[in-house]
Enzyme design. Structure first.
Site, PDB file in Angstrom:
ATOM      1  N   LYS A 199     -14.025 -10.356  30.383  1.00  0.00           N
ATOM      2  CA  LYS A 199     -15.444 -10.137  30.095  1.00  0.00           C
ATOM      3  C   LYS A 199     -16.383 -10.710  31.163  1.00  0.00           C
ATOM      4  O   LYS A 199     -16.513 -10.118  32.217  1.00  0.00           O
ATOM      5  CB  LYS A 199     -15.765 -10.641  28.683  1.00  0.00           C
ATOM      6  N   ASP A 222      -7.099 -17.589  24.071  1.00  0.00           N
ATOM      7  CA  ASP A 222      -7.781 -16.357  24.461  1.00  0.00           C
ATOM      8  C   ASP A 222      -9.272 -16.665  24.477  1.00  0.00           C
ATOM      9  O   ASP A 222      -9.925 -16.685  23.446  1.00  0.00           O
ATOM     10  CB  ASP A 222      -7.446 -15.227  23.482  1.00  0.00           C
ATOM     11  N   PHE A 259      -8.584 -11.208  17.100  1.00  0.00           N
ATOM     12  CA  PHE A 259      -8.837 -10.031  17.938  1.00  0.00           C
ATOM     13  C   PHE A 259      -8.411 -10.349  19.359  1.00  0.00           C
ATOM     14  O   PHE A 259      -8.977 -11.227  20.005  1.00  0.00           O
ATOM     15  CB  PHE A 259     -10.304  -9.582  17.924  1.00  0.00           C
TER      16      PHE A 259
HETATM   17  C1  LIG Z   1     -12.885  -8.374  24.092  1.00  0.00           C
HETATM   18  C2  LIG Z   1     -11.724  -9.231  23.773  1.00  0.00           C
HETATM   19  C3  LIG Z   1     -10.422  -8.871  24.157  1.00  0.00           C
HETATM   20  C4  LIG Z   1     -10.097  -7.547  24.801  1.00  0.00           C
HETATM   21  O1  LIG Z   1     -10.767  -7.328  25.977  1.00  0.00           O
HETATM   22  P1  LIG Z   1     -10.897  -5.815  26.539  1.00  0.00           P
HETATM   23  O2  LIG Z   1     -11.509  -6.001  27.877  1.00  0.00           O
HETATM   24  O3  LIG Z   1     -11.790  -5.084  25.585  1.00  0.00           O
HETATM   25  O4  LIG Z   1      -9.534  -5.247  26.573  1.00  0.00           O
HETATM   26  C5  LIG Z   1      -9.397  -9.757  23.893  1.00  0.00           C
HETATM   27  N1  LIG Z   1      -9.627 -10.933  23.281  1.00  0.00           N
HETATM   28  C6  LIG Z   1     -10.854 -11.307  22.893  1.00  0.00           C
HETATM   29  C7  LIG Z   1     -11.044 -12.632  22.231  1.00  0.00           C
HETATM   30  C8  LIG Z   1     -11.941 -10.463  23.105  1.00  0.00           C
HETATM   31  O5  LIG Z   1     -13.150 -10.811  22.687  1.00  0.00           O
END
Ligand SMILES: *Cc1c(COP(=O)(O)O)cnc(C)c1O
Length: 400
Positions: free
Chosen positions: A254, A225, A140
């Site tokens: 985040k 990520d 994700f």
């Molecule tokens: C939440 C998340 C994203 C995307 O972040 P948004 O602020 O919702 O666009 C990308 N990678 C990971 C691992 C995430 O948990």
């Protein structure tokens, strides 16, 4: 208006791209939230780890209010007095040479993808338009078209085509598959050190280090990520720290702004972020003084309140206590720090009904996939509060 009316209004006028629990929150502080009818709940999701520092942290709120009275947005047509400070403080804390600021996580991932592609052409010498990026199954990384192009979830991709080419998907947790997938045109390998949306899926020990070494010996960039796994969630500043891996490109978001205004970023060397020249990439709000001020204070709180250490300690405690719960529904518990997935058996009838039962007990968490309950409280939670939550989790896992 009561909760029912808010829910009806949202469902009438708002697009249905989420399936939220029916709790209408109007206030929050620390680990606690309150709904419009005055009921209190403990937040055990922390907005997918965006509020690691706790809701409405007084220091972060004060910084934001102060900044609101000064200047909120300049755009990067002009300079401001907050972005340089965030750039300096974040790169020194995370030990990178440079940072590029964006807003949402998906934008930061897109930025990383652009950076590694351009690096492949300009530094590595990959032929035009041939750069490949390797990613993992069940990843994700966000919701833009380029990112969902390499998702293995059908609902993320279906009818959003034509999709973006240039990505190779390999199984998660299998470093041999990475080795086999690399070609002379491979720019980068992008990975979540623990897959969050994938169900708090922890890869085999040594996986990250092996992948990093494979990347190094093939002149491939290792992109982590850590939007969800970073900033203390797993009991280290970054989940990659558990294996002493220093990614070439680090993607954060985040909790970087502690649930206030969206701030994300890409951290890397001058060689990598240096591929961007004026005009090549940007964002109106990226590097905005308001967001930068929030992020600066959010990072200070993370460090000064020792939230990373707390996550390690309380996470161990939570895991130990969970493993003692004797429930017919649980297959296994997995995770690191204050980030735990309760994987339910097929016979449990799905995680959603457990999350609804927990909500009725005053504990808010959210299912991921069909059979996994994700626990991710704010890192400022106390041991007493964890005990309070554990009582409810135990009750629901045993009686449902
Ligand atoms: C939440 C998340 C994203 C995307 O972040 P948004 O602020 O919702 O666009 C990308 N990678 C990971 C691992 C995430 O948990």
């Amino acid at each position: 208006m009561n909760a029912k009316q808010y829910i009806h209004m949202e469902d009438t006028f708002g697009a249905h791209n989420y399936h939220p629990l029916d709790v209408v929150i109007s206030k929050a502080k620390g680990v606690w939230v309150e709904d419009v009818d005055g009921n209190r709940y403990m937040d055990f999701l922390a907005a997918y780890s965006a509020v690691n520092q706790g809701h409405c942290h007084p220091r972060i709120m004060a910084a934001l209010k102060d900044q609101c009275d000064k200047v909120t947005l300049t755009s990067r047509a002009f300079r401001n007095d907050q972005w340089p400070l965030l750039a300096k403080e974040a790169t020194s804390l995370f030990e990178y040479e440079m940072m590029l600021p964006m807003n949402t996580g998906a934008e930061a991932v897109e930025t990383a993808l652009k950076a590694v592609r351009r690096w492949a052409y300009e530094v590595k010498g990959v032929p035009d338009d041939k750069a490949e990026i390797i990613v993992c199954e069940n990843n994700f990384h966000g919701r833009t078209i380029a990112i969902v192009s390499f998702s293995t979830s059908k609902s993320y991709r279906r009818d959003f085509g034509p999709l973006t080419p240039g990505f190779k998907i390999i199984p998660y947790g299998d470093s041999k598959a990475l080795k086999a997938a690399i070609t002379p045109n491979t720019a980068a390998f992008m990975v979540e050190p623990i897959q969050g949306e994938g169900g708090v899926d922890v890869p085999p020990e040594g996986y990250l280090k092996q992948c990093y070494d494979i990347c190094k010996s093939n002149n491939v960039l290792f992109v982590a990520d850590e939007i969800q796994s970073g900033l203390g969630r797993t009991g280290k500043m970054f989940a990659c720290d558990h294996e002493d891996v220093k990614p070439d490109v680090m993607v954060v978001g985040k909790a970087l702004s502690a649930g206030t205004v969206p701030v994300s970023g890409v951290l890397a060397s001058k060689e990598i972020l240096g591929v961007f020249k004026p005009g090549d990439h940007g964002s109106t709000y990226g590097g905005a003084p308001l967001g930068c001020r929030a992020a600066r204070e959010a990072l200070k709180v993370l460090v000064e309140e020792k939230l990373v250490e707390a996550s390690a300690e309380l996470g161990d405690y939570l895991m130990q206590r969970l493993k003692k719960i004797n429930s017919p529904h649980v297959d296994l518990y997995r995770g690191k720090g204050l980030w735990i997935g309760i994987v339910l058996k097929q016979s449990a009838g799905g995680a959603r009904r457990f999350c609804e039962a927990l909500m009725n007990e005053g504990l808010l968490c959210k299912e991921t996939h069909v059979h996994i309950i994700r626990l991710a409280p704010p890192l400022c939670i106390t041991k007493e509060e964890l005990d309070w939550a554990l009582e409810r989790i135990e009750k629901v896992l045993k009686t449902l």
